[in-house]
Design a protein around this motif. Structure first.
Motif, PDB file in Angstrom:
ATOM      1  N   ASN A 214       9.372  18.429  -2.395  1.00 39.79           N
ATOM      2  CA  ASN A 214      10.672  18.122  -2.937  1.00 39.79           C
ATOM      3  C   ASN A 214      10.927  17.698  -4.584  1.00 39.79           C
ATOM      4  OD1 ASN A 214      13.421  16.981  -3.215  1.00 39.79           O
ATOM      5  ND2 ASN A 214      13.499  16.861  -1.018  1.00 39.79           N
ATOM      6  N   GLY A 215      11.346  18.629  -5.115  1.00 39.39           N
ATOM      7  CA  GLY A 215      11.553  18.475  -6.564  1.00 39.39           C
ATOM      8  C   GLY A 215      12.455  17.445  -7.087  1.00 39.39           C
ATOM      9  N   ARG A 216      13.431  16.980  -6.192  1.00 37.53           N
ATOM     10  CA  ARG A 216      14.234  15.862  -6.494  1.00 37.53           C
ATOM     11  C   ARG A 216      14.041  14.401  -6.308  1.00 37.53           C
ATOM     12  NH1 ARG A 216      19.498  16.427  -3.776  1.00 37.53           N
ATOM     13  NH2 ARG A 216      20.115  14.776  -5.349  1.00 37.53           N
ATOM     14  N   ILE A 217      12.808  14.378  -5.473  1.00 35.12           N
ATOM     15  CA  ILE A 217      12.494  13.122  -5.010  1.00 35.12           C
ATOM     16  C   ILE A 217      11.018  12.556  -5.389  1.00 35.12           C
ATOM     17  CG2 ILE A 217      12.092  11.407  -2.865  1.00 35.12           C
ATOM     18  CD1 ILE A 217      14.203  13.189  -1.537  1.00 35.12           C
ATOM     19  N   LYS A 218      10.896  11.291  -5.741  1.00 34.72           N
ATOM     20  CA  LYS A 218       9.513  10.949  -6.087  1.00 34.72           C
ATOM     21  C   LYS A 218       9.315   9.554  -5.549  1.00 34.72           C
ATOM     22  CE  LYS A 218       8.892  12.341 -11.020  1.00 34.72           C
ATOM     23  NZ  LYS A 218       8.821  11.961 -12.364  1.00 34.72           N
ATOM     24  N   LEU A 219       8.222   9.499  -4.787  1.00 39.91           N
ATOM     25  CA  LEU A 219       7.940   8.441  -4.073  1.00 39.91           C
ATOM     26  C   LEU A 219       7.216   7.410  -4.857  1.00 39.91           C
ATOM     27  CD1 LEU A 219       7.312   6.916  -1.118  1.00 39.91           C
ATOM     28  CD2 LEU A 219       5.157   7.836  -0.838  1.00 39.91           C
ATOM     29  N   LYS A 220       7.910   6.192  -4.976  1.00 42.85           N
ATOM     30  CA  LYS A 220       7.331   5.107  -5.746  1.00 42.85           C
ATOM     31  C   LYS A 220       6.617   3.916  -5.253  1.00 42.85           C
ATOM     32  CE  LYS A 220       8.808   1.718  -9.288  1.00 42.85           C
ATOM     33  NZ  LYS A 220       7.749   2.414 -10.474  1.00 42.85           N
ATOM     34  N   MET A 221       7.074   3.599  -4.075  1.00 43.06           N
ATOM     35  CA  MET A 221       6.943   2.231  -3.731  1.00 43.06           C
ATOM     36  C   MET A 221       6.439   2.372  -2.047  1.00 43.06           C
ATOM     37  SD  MET A 221       9.035  -0.990  -3.388  1.00 43.06           S
ATOM     38  CE  MET A 221       9.082  -1.230  -5.142  1.00 43.06           C
ATOM     39  N   LEU A 222       5.545   1.541  -1.561  1.00 43.97           N
ATOM     40  CA  LEU A 222       4.999   1.414  -0.218  1.00 43.97           C
ATOM     41  C   LEU A 222       5.355   0.049   0.109  1.00 43.97           C
ATOM     42  CD1 LEU A 222       3.897   3.104   2.375  1.00 43.97           C
ATOM     43  CD2 LEU A 222       1.757   1.979   1.696  1.00 43.97           C
ATOM     44  N   HIS A 223       6.199  -0.272   1.289  1.00 45.77           N
ATOM     45  CA  HIS A 223       6.636  -1.578   1.591  1.00 45.77           C
ATOM     46  C   HIS A 223       5.918  -2.134   3.097  1.00 45.77           C
ATOM     47  CE1 HIS A 223       9.229  -4.562   3.719  1.00 45.77           C
ATOM     48  NE2 HIS A 223       9.736  -4.721   2.244  1.00 45.77           N
ATOM     49  N   PHE A 224       5.409  -3.273   2.966  1.00 46.08           N
ATOM     50  CA  PHE A 224       4.672  -3.909   3.769  1.00 46.08           C
ATOM     51  C   PHE A 224       5.220  -5.095   4.144  1.00 46.08           C
ATOM     52  CE2 PHE A 224       1.136  -6.939   4.374  1.00 46.08           C
ATOM     53  CZ  PHE A 224       0.781  -6.591   5.684  1.00 46.08           C
ATOM     54  N   PHE A 225       5.571  -5.747   5.321  1.00 42.79           N
ATOM     55  CA  PHE A 225       6.019  -7.031   5.824  1.00 42.79           C
ATOM     56  C   PHE A 225       6.119  -7.264   7.091  1.00 42.79           C
ATOM     57  CE2 PHE A 225       9.252  -9.826   7.404  1.00 42.79           C
ATOM     58  CZ  PHE A 225       8.873 -10.914   6.454  1.00 42.79           C
ATOM     59  N   ILE A 226       5.350  -8.369   7.600  1.00 47.98           N
ATOM     60  CA  ILE A 226       5.084  -8.896   8.978  1.00 47.98           C
ATOM     61  C   ILE A 226       5.949  -9.978   9.244  1.00 47.98           C
ATOM     62  CG2 ILE A 226       2.932  -7.530   9.438  1.00 47.98           C
ATOM     63  CD1 ILE A 226       1.531 -10.457   8.807  1.00 47.98           C
ATOM     64  N   ASN A 227       6.479 -10.112  10.495  1.00 46.09           N
ATOM     65  CA  ASN A 227       7.403 -11.245  10.826  1.00 46.09           C
ATOM     66  C   ASN A 227       7.011 -12.779  10.561  1.00 46.09           C
ATOM     67  OD1 ASN A 227       9.904 -10.005  11.541  1.00 46.09           O
ATOM     68  ND2 ASN A 227       8.855  -9.400  13.490  1.00 46.09           N
ATOM     69  N   THR A 228       5.530 -12.754  10.949  1.00 50.13           N
ATOM     70  CA  THR A 228       5.033 -14.176  11.006  1.00 50.13           C
ATOM     71  C   THR A 228       4.691 -14.807   9.348  1.00 50.13           C
ATOM     72  OG1 THR A 228       2.820 -13.082  11.034  1.00 50.13           O
ATOM     73  CG2 THR A 228       4.010 -14.075  13.057  1.00 50.13           C
ATOM     74  N   GLY A 229       4.969 -13.781   8.367  1.00 54.28           N
ATOM     75  CA  GLY A 229       4.925 -14.050   7.032  1.00 54.28           C
ATOM     76  C   GLY A 229       3.343 -14.211   6.378  1.00 54.28           C
ATOM     77  N   ILE A 230       3.146 -14.678   5.279  1.00 56.12           N
ATOM     78  CA  ILE A 230       1.922 -14.590   4.386  1.00 56.12           C
ATOM     79  C   ILE A 230       1.344 -15.763   4.957  1.00 56.12           C
ATOM     80  CG2 ILE A 230       0.854 -14.645   2.248  1.00 56.12           C
ATOM     81  CD1 ILE A 230       3.357 -13.128   1.294  1.00 56.12           C
ATOM     82  N   ARG A 231       0.200 -15.659   5.842  1.00 58.38           N
ATOM     83  CA  ARG A 231      -0.599 -16.720   6.380  1.00 58.38           C
ATOM     84  C   ARG A 231      -1.996 -16.554   6.150  1.00 58.38           C
ATOM     85  NH1 ARG A 231       2.625 -20.864   8.160  1.00 58.38           N
ATOM     86  NH2 ARG A 231       4.974 -20.140   8.489  1.00 58.38           N
ATOM     87  N   ASP A 232      -2.750 -17.411   6.310  1.00 57.39           N
ATOM     88  CA  ASP A 232      -4.220 -17.253   6.329  1.00 57.39           C
ATOM     89  C   ASP A 232      -4.769 -17.131   7.621  1.00 57.39           C
ATOM     90  OD1 ASP A 232      -6.895 -17.031   5.222  1.00 57.39           O
ATOM     91  OD2 ASP A 232      -7.260 -19.173   4.629  1.00 57.39           O
TER      92      ASP A 232
END
Length: 491
Positions: A214-232
């Motif tokens: 598709n010449g009109r669209i560029k994929l720039k970003m991948l989005h990642f998120f989980i409900n429990t948040g950023i935890r070790d």
């Protein structure tokens, strides 16, 4: 034997702390603001927002990422976005945007807020607007209007397959998009996969069939998120690894992909015993992203985050007076507050969320174990446990010595979930809300955001009156120590 409230706090926690100290009369201060002085000036119940904390947290996060980028010689940039759904208030956005950030939106009206911010010069064409959420007609229309107006850094994050066609139909020029990964949830969840985004296995085929040619669209970003948040935890690191595999596979066939959005999820302090190593987590995230990309022989992505609660949560607080104590049996004493938890701190009722809770005054008095009850005739309108002690201890009730209780770090979601300005459960009025700021020389200033709701507001909303009452907002400004509200108060 140490039986005073001040002894209990001192023995249980490290105290004082950065934001919590005592004044000369052993009464609580929050970021140096004397809480009893607020009560003298404005009365209770009272909600407040300490605006400087918003900028402080943004700058701390930027420093953590800057250090990690330098430590690991990371070749790409970091971009801080504010997740507006945590608090849409103008005073929050104005303060956050003073710190050179970007914005993440969730629904149609968010875009109209963005357009107002552009008109006022708070944001410009260089501000990223990341559009998340499940998008229906109004949201799609607003996104297309913003992009068509020339805001090229408005990036719709594709949540379902249909959105791509809807956007193409409305946007007149070439545009960039992101794709959200439908992450797999922790085993304790009631469902296996997030309803948001597109599954791990489907993203590459979706790109190949709908975007690559598709010449009109560029994929720039991948989005990642989980409900429990950023935890070790092993769960978080495993999900991040799976996300990076998708990014690497996509990058091999999509040169325009250059950004990874790791979402929000930084926890905020919910206890005086809170312990979280932010710098370690940021450093390890940067390290894992760089290591995976180096191993695959690709350039590491620019990093975006969408911190909402972390941005605004620790700026908020609520203060109540204990009106009365009810001894319901041999063991349970109920301290009744002058408001409702369901209406003013709805997360305590809806998701059993805990906030930092402490007495404001009478720290030299003996303490007792109590339950806190709200004013509604609802059995769920109570607060009975701190995060790590499973009990509430407060100075002993004395009808001749008013007792005030503070809840802190309540700045995210509570107003929007509680229906700010609208109907409240059992028609318990929404409290007065004030904004606290500091001048350049450090002096404390306060301003009334909204007055306590009156009966006329409820009567209008319920349809009992034809003529609308003037809204609850006020521009009145007060200086601490000059009372604008009279309250039966004793120190």
């Amino acid at each position: 034997m140490k039986t005073r409230y001040i002894d209990l706090i001192d023995q249980t926690y490290e105290f004082p702390q950065n934001e919590f100290t005592l004044d000369g009369a052993n009464q609580l201060c929050f970021h140096g603001v004397e809480m009893m002085q607020l009560i003298k000036t404005y009365g209770t119940p009272l909600k407040f927002t300490y605006l400087p904390k918003i900028g402080e947290n943004i700058q701390m996060a930027k420093k953590w990422f800057a250090r990690a980028i330098q430590e690991h010689d990371y070749p790409a940039s970091y971009n801080y976005c504010y997740c507006t759904k945590s608090s849409h208030f103008k005073h929050v956005l104005d303060k956050a945007l003073e710190n050179d950030i970007h914005i993440e939106t969730s629904s149609a009206f968010d875009i109209e807020i963005v357009e107002e911010l552009k008109k006022s010069g708070k944001i410009d064409k260089d501000t990223y607007i990341l559009c998340n959420g499940f998008k229906r007609d109004r949201y799609i229309q607003n996104i297309t209007r913003l992009i068509n107006s020339g805001h090229k850094k408005c990036i719709p994050i594709i949540d379902n397959y249909e959105e791509l066609d809807l956007l193409q139909n409305g946007i007149s020029e070439n545009f960039e998009i992101g794709i959200r990964i439908a992450s797999e949830e922790e085993p304790k969840f009631e469902f296996y996969t997030s309803r948001l985004g597109i599954g791990y296995k489907n993203i590459v085929p979706f790109y190949q069939s709908k975007i690559s040619e598709n010449g009109r669209i560029k994929l720039k970003m991948l989005h990642f998120f989980i409900n429990t948040g950023i935890r070790d935890t092993a769960y978080y690191w495993n999900e991040l690894t799976k996300c990076l595999k998708v990014y690497i596979d996509l990058k091999a066939m999509c040169p325009s992909l250059d950004s990874l959005n790791i979402g929000g999820g930084f926890p905020i302090k919910n206890s005086l015993a809170f312990d979280y190593d932010y710098q370690y987590m940021v450093s390890e995230i940067i390290n894992q992203i760089k290591s995976a990309c180096d191993e695959a022989g690709i350039e590491p992505p620019h990093i975006f985050t969408e911190f909402g609660s972390f941005t605004v949560g620790e700026s908020g607080g609520a203060i109540y007076q204990v009106l009365y104590q009810k001894q319901q049996n041999d063991r349970e004493k109920w301290n009744m507050i002058d408001s409702s938890f369901i209406t003013t701190l709805p997360d305590t009722w809806a998701i059993n969320k805990k906030f930092i809770m402490m007495a404001i005054n009478r720290w030299e008095d003996r303490y007792e174990r109590v339950l806190l009850g709200g004013l509604t005739c609802d059995s769920d309108d109570y607060y009975n446990s701190e995060q790590h002690t499973n009990a509430i201890y407060l100075p002993k009730y004395d009808k001749d010595k008013p007792l005030y209780v503070g809840f802190f770090n309540t700045g995210a979601y509570q107003e929007s979930i509680g229906g700010y300005g609208g109907l409240q459960h059992c028609l318990i009025p929404q409290p007065r809300h004030i904004l606290i700021d500091r001048t350049k020389d450090g002096a404390v200033t306060t301003k009334i955001l909204s007055e306590q709701q009156g009966s006329g507001v409820f009567l209008d909303l319920l349809g009992y009156r034809d003529k609308k009452e003037v809204g609850p907002f006020s521009e009145e400004i007060a200086t601490l120590g000059n009372p604008v509200y009279s309250n039966h108060l004793q120190n």
